[in-house]
Design a protein around this motif. Structure first.
Motif, PDB file in Angstrom:
ATOM      1  N   SER A 297       0.792  -1.234   0.000  1.00 15.96           N
ATOM      2  CA  SER A 297       0.000   0.000   0.000  1.00 15.96           C
ATOM      3  C   SER A 297       0.825   1.285   0.000  1.00 15.96           C
ATOM      4  O   SER A 297       0.295   2.343  -0.335  1.00 15.96           O
ATOM      5  CB  SER A 297      -0.958   0.012   1.185  1.00 15.96           C
ATOM      6  N   LEU A 298       2.090   1.224   0.359  1.00 13.86           N
ATOM      7  CA  LEU A 298       2.910   2.439   0.417  1.00 13.86           C
ATOM      8  C   LEU A 298       3.984   2.482  -0.664  1.00 13.86           C
ATOM      9  O   LEU A 298       4.788   3.425  -0.702  1.00 13.86           O
ATOM     10  CB  LEU A 298       3.565   2.574   1.801  1.00 13.86           C
ATOM     11  N   ARG A 299       3.993   1.507  -1.525  1.00 13.68           N
ATOM     12  CA  ARG A 299       5.038   1.397  -2.545  1.00 13.68           C
ATOM     13  C   ARG A 299       5.150   2.681  -3.375  1.00 13.68           C
ATOM     14  O   ARG A 299       4.163   3.234  -3.841  1.00 13.68           O
ATOM     15  CB  ARG A 299       4.736   0.221  -3.472  1.00 13.68           C
ATOM     16  N   GLY A 300       6.394   3.182  -3.495  1.00 15.97           N
ATOM     17  CA  GLY A 300       6.671   4.346  -4.325  1.00 15.97           C
ATOM     18  C   GLY A 300       6.516   5.687  -3.634  1.00 15.97           C
ATOM     19  O   GLY A 300       6.804   6.728  -4.224  1.00 15.97           O
ATOM     20  N   LYS A 301       6.079   5.694  -2.386  1.00 18.10           N
ATOM     21  CA  LYS A 301       5.939   6.961  -1.669  1.00 18.10           C
ATOM     22  C   LYS A 301       7.310   7.423  -1.165  1.00 18.10           C
ATOM     23  O   LYS A 301       8.259   6.672  -1.135  1.00 18.10           O
ATOM     24  CB  LYS A 301       4.973   6.797  -0.504  1.00 18.10           C
ATOM     25  N   VAL A 302       7.388   8.681  -0.774  1.00 13.30           N
ATOM     26  CA  VAL A 302       8.615   9.266  -0.245  1.00 13.30           C
ATOM     27  C   VAL A 302       8.409   9.483   1.247  1.00 13.30           C
ATOM     28  O   VAL A 302       7.342   9.922   1.677  1.00 13.30           O
ATOM     29  CB  VAL A 302       8.925  10.610  -0.949  1.00 13.30           C
ATOM     30  N   ALA A 303       9.445   9.172   2.042  1.00 14.68           N
ATOM     31  CA  ALA A 303       9.325   9.333   3.494  1.00 14.68           C
ATOM     32  C   ALA A 303      10.491  10.114   4.072  1.00 14.68           C
ATOM     33  O   ALA A 303      11.624  10.029   3.605  1.00 14.68           O
ATOM     34  CB  ALA A 303       9.235   7.978   4.175  1.00 14.68           C
ATOM     35  N   VAL A 304      10.177  10.864   5.114  1.00 11.64           N
ATOM     36  CA  VAL A 304      11.137  11.578   5.940  1.00 11.64           C
ATOM     37  C   VAL A 304      11.157  10.849   7.277  1.00 11.64           C
ATOM     38  O   VAL A 304      10.105  10.504   7.811  1.00 11.64           O
ATOM     39  CB  VAL A 304      10.694  13.042   6.148  1.00 11.64           C
TER      40      VAL A 304
ATOM     41  N   THR B 273      13.107   6.577   1.106  1.00 10.73           N
ATOM     42  CA  THR B 273      13.414   7.465   2.227  1.00 10.73           C
ATOM     43  C   THR B 273      14.493   8.446   1.794  1.00 10.73           C
ATOM     44  O   THR B 273      15.447   8.065   1.118  1.00 10.73           O
ATOM     45  CB  THR B 273      13.882   6.672   3.458  1.00 10.73           C
ATOM     46  N   ILE B 274      14.319   9.703   2.161  1.00 13.76           N
ATOM     47  CA  ILE B 274      15.335  10.692   1.803  1.00 13.76           C
ATOM     48  C   ILE B 274      16.602  10.403   2.613  1.00 13.76           C
ATOM     49  O   ILE B 274      16.532   9.806   3.679  1.00 13.76           O
ATOM     50  CB  ILE B 274      14.833  12.141   2.010  1.00 13.76           C
ATOM     51  N   PRO B 275      17.760  10.800   2.097  1.00  7.65           N
ATOM     52  CA  PRO B 275      19.019  10.488   2.794  1.00  7.65           C
ATOM     53  C   PRO B 275      19.148  11.119   4.181  1.00  7.65           C
ATOM     54  O   PRO B 275      19.599  10.470   5.113  1.00  7.65           O
ATOM     55  CB  PRO B 275      20.094  11.035   1.861  1.00  7.65           C
ATOM     56  N   ALA B 276      18.759  12.375   4.336  1.00 10.64           N
ATOM     57  CA  ALA B 276      18.899  13.051   5.630  1.00 10.64           C
ATOM     58  C   ALA B 276      17.793  12.614   6.578  1.00 10.64           C
ATOM     59  O   ALA B 276      16.661  12.346   6.166  1.00 10.64           O
ATOM     60  CB  ALA B 276      18.860  14.563   5.453  1.00 10.64           C
TER      61      ALA B 276
END
Length: 187
Positions: free
Chosen positions: A99-106, A135-138
């Motif tokens: 359900s979360l595939r391809g989303k971006v996360a912080v 997931t973003i690197p920072a």
């Protein structure tokens, strides 16, 4: 585009919720038309009793709808005994892995000492990678001592954290821009 913050804290008010809300607000400026917030503290009684993903209470279903509809997810957790909160993990355990595939996360966390910051890289990032989330690197980890409590609410008092959040904002917007470009090319 939409963004949702999820706070894994079991307390209300909480330092983690303040941090997540701050990040959501900074990322959302000018880039997102919709923002929402999920508080594990708010759904804890129902979540703790939920064992079957096929028959979850409405309030948990509503939280999942926010997460699934979001383009960006800000996941924050307090660190308890060297790990993220158990109910936050349970929340993700009941969610369909696709359900979360391809989303971006912080990724964000709060805790008592610098030693707990490893939770971000060694536990949260692998958890979200399992779901196919970018997931973003920072990341941002904030110690409890970087907050002050005023009128019953927490406020971030360390100005150095703002620079870290600025980096997160830039990386998130950059990744969203690239993922939109890739999506349009693939279509």
């Amino acid at each position: 585009m939409s963004i949702v913050g999820i706070s894994g804290s079991l307390a209300d008010p909480s330092r983690t919720s303040v941090l997540v809300d701050l990040i959501v607000g900074q990322v959302a400026v000018g880039a997102f038309s919709k923002k929402s917030f999920v508080s594990i503290a708010g759904i804890a009684p129902s979540l703790g009793a939920a064992l079957d993903p096929q028959s979850i209470p409405a309030e948990i279903g509503s939280a999942y709808e926010k997460l699934i509809a979001a383009d960006v997810i800000v996941v924050g957790t307090p660190v308890y005994k060297g790990s993220y909160s158990g109910l936050l993990k349970h929340f993700f355990d009941l969610l369909d892995p696709k359900s979360l595939r391809g989303k971006v996360a912080v990724l964000a966390a709060t805790g008592g000492s610098d030693h707990h910051s490893l939770v971000l890289e060694h536990q949260l990032r692998p958890l979200l990678s399992f779901f196919g989330v970018y997931t973003i690197p920072a990341t941002v980890y904030v110690k409890d001592s970087d907050f002050v409590k005023e009128d019953g609410n927490y406020r971030l008092s360390n100005p150095d954290i703002s620079a870290r959040i600025d980096t997160i904002v830039a990386q998130t917007l950059g990744l969203i821009g690239r993922s939109n470009s890739v999506s349009s090319i693939a279509a």
